[in-house]
Design a protein around this motif. Sequence first.
Motif, PDB file in Angstrom:
ATOM      1  N   THR A 104       0.848  -1.194   0.000  1.00  0.00           N
ATOM      2  CA  THR A 104       0.000   0.000   0.000  1.00  0.00           C
ATOM      3  C   THR A 104       0.881   1.241   0.000  1.00  0.00           C
ATOM      4  OG1 THR A 104      -1.687  -1.178   1.275  1.00  0.00           O
ATOM      5  CG2 THR A 104      -1.838   1.228   1.195  1.00  0.00           C
ATOM      6  N   PRO A 105       0.900   2.012  -1.101  1.00  0.00           N
ATOM      7  CA  PRO A 105       1.723   3.222  -1.150  1.00  0.00           C
ATOM      8  C   PRO A 105       1.075   4.361  -0.371  1.00  0.00           C
ATOM      9  CG  PRO A 105       0.567   2.956  -3.222  1.00  0.00           C
ATOM     10  CD  PRO A 105       0.233   1.751  -2.402  1.00  0.00           C
ATOM     11  N   ILE A 106       1.872   5.079   0.398  1.00  0.00           N
ATOM     12  CA  ILE A 106       1.391   6.221   1.183  1.00  0.00           C
ATOM     13  C   ILE A 106       2.169   7.461   0.756  1.00  0.00           C
ATOM     14  CG2 ILE A 106       1.047   7.166   3.482  1.00  0.00           C
ATOM     15  CD1 ILE A 106      -0.621   4.737   3.025  1.00  0.00           C
ATOM     16  N   LYS A 107       1.443   8.478   0.258  1.00  0.00           N
ATOM     17  CA  LYS A 107       2.090   9.691  -0.208  1.00  0.00           C
ATOM     18  C   LYS A 107       2.327  10.683   0.923  1.00  0.00           C
ATOM     19  CE  LYS A 107       1.662  13.327  -3.719  1.00  0.00           C
ATOM     20  NZ  LYS A 107       0.825  13.873  -4.817  1.00  0.00           N
ATOM     21  N   ASN A 108       1.334  10.828   1.812  1.00  0.00           N
ATOM     22  CA  ASN A 108       1.446  11.750   2.949  1.00  0.00           C
ATOM     23  C   ASN A 108       0.587  11.227   4.093  1.00  0.00           C
ATOM     24  OD1 ASN A 108      -1.282  12.601   2.319  1.00  0.00           O
ATOM     25  ND2 ASN A 108      -0.371  13.846   0.677  1.00  0.00           N
ATOM     26  N   ILE A 109       0.631  11.907   5.216  1.00  0.00           N
ATOM     27  CA  ILE A 109      -0.086  11.429   6.402  1.00  0.00           C
ATOM     28  C   ILE A 109      -1.595  11.538   6.244  1.00  0.00           C
ATOM     29  CG2 ILE A 109       1.822  11.845   8.003  1.00  0.00           C
ATOM     30  CD1 ILE A 109       0.498  14.475   8.752  1.00  0.00           C
TER      31      ILE A 109
END
Length: 445
Positions: free
Chosen positions: A430-435
């Motif tokens: 699961t890619p996370i770009k920002n919080i």
Amino acid sequence: MKTKKYFVCNECGFESDKWFAKCPSCNSISSAVEFTADIDFKKNKKTSKTTSEITYLDEEVSIPVRIKTSIKEFNDSINGGFVKGGIYLISGEPGIGKSTLISQISKDIDGFVLYATGEESKTQVIQRYKRLNIENKNIGLIFENDIDSIINTISKSTKKPSVVFIDSIQTMKSDEFDSIAGSILQVRECSKKITNFAKNNDITIVLIGHVNKEGAVAGPKILEHIVDCVIQFDLEKTSGLRMVRITKNRYGPTDEIILLEMTSKGLIPIENMNEFFLNDYSNESGNTLTIIKEGNKLIPIEIQALVSKPVYGTPRRITSGVPLDRVLMISAVLSKKLKMPIESKDIFVSTSGGFKINDSAIDLAIANSLVSSLLETPPLGPTIAIGEIGLDGKIRSVSSIEKRIEISKRLGMENILIPEKNSKKVKSCTPIKNINELVKLFKGV
């Protein structure tokens, strides 16, 4: 021939031809110790006209002979065992188990082993060997702190030792120098003497060294330059584990680590770190797994967070194993970017076993645990979070992501959160770009 006076700082080794009340190098007070040296002022002294031999890269050289110890993990960390004729330095705090470690690694060394100590009595050393069930008749003991006497004893011995342990170099002295054992001059000169003797006779020397209150090797810095390998022996105060780090190695890679547990039978290597640190893990609110990089090893660690209403007036920030500065930064980012009421809460963050971590890749796991505890919502199944958080709230890429994910899948984890920039190299994560995207995972529950 004339005699010249000079002064040496007993704390850092700074030398000056004039007396000083305060050391210009380390600012120590009243640390100047006076020494004398014979200087030859012959005006017409001829310079040496000898030539040095040139060695070319295409010349064949012999492969270093390795001396294996009884601890396999220790052999692997120093690239296969002690090198014959090499000089090794094992440093650590008093009472951490340095003497126990060298007693254990000397158990099955091929050939004659000599253990010279200037710290302990005959009864203490023999009792330690009996406690560890070591009955090797090829281990000889010398109870002496005169380095010249030790060298003469080795030279006249009918058995040539393959390895000599000196415990510790700070207790050794030479009568050629008018200063106490442990002083800068004695440590430096005794190290040079035993090193030159070892190189000329092809004997492996293992020096035991103490550390100062800052954790650095006590004595002159030249001690670390002289030796071929520096082995740092640390104590994880919260977990009680011993960690062996290789900080310098002329015969192999550095940053290798070993985790050891002190028991009644001595130091036992932790072979399966996964089971050790994840044995009590449960998927509850505030719990998140991560993969940290410690030296050249990747270790799975559980991050636990508790966000609660302040018991006292001022909110508290308490950490165990996690740097307090990182927790303060992450909580500030969550408060600023997401408008979360986290700054008015008590925050407690801990690692499994209190294991101390300095890897910035734990940021995402800390944030995930804080949000989970604040919302009182557990993650979507067992979760591993890997990534660094910037002050702008973006999730930054980390190194060794493929190997970290490989370990995560080996543990049976399917919910793996990684930085979006790292997701181009790997799939099924699961890619996370920002919080903001991190919080949406919880709101979608």
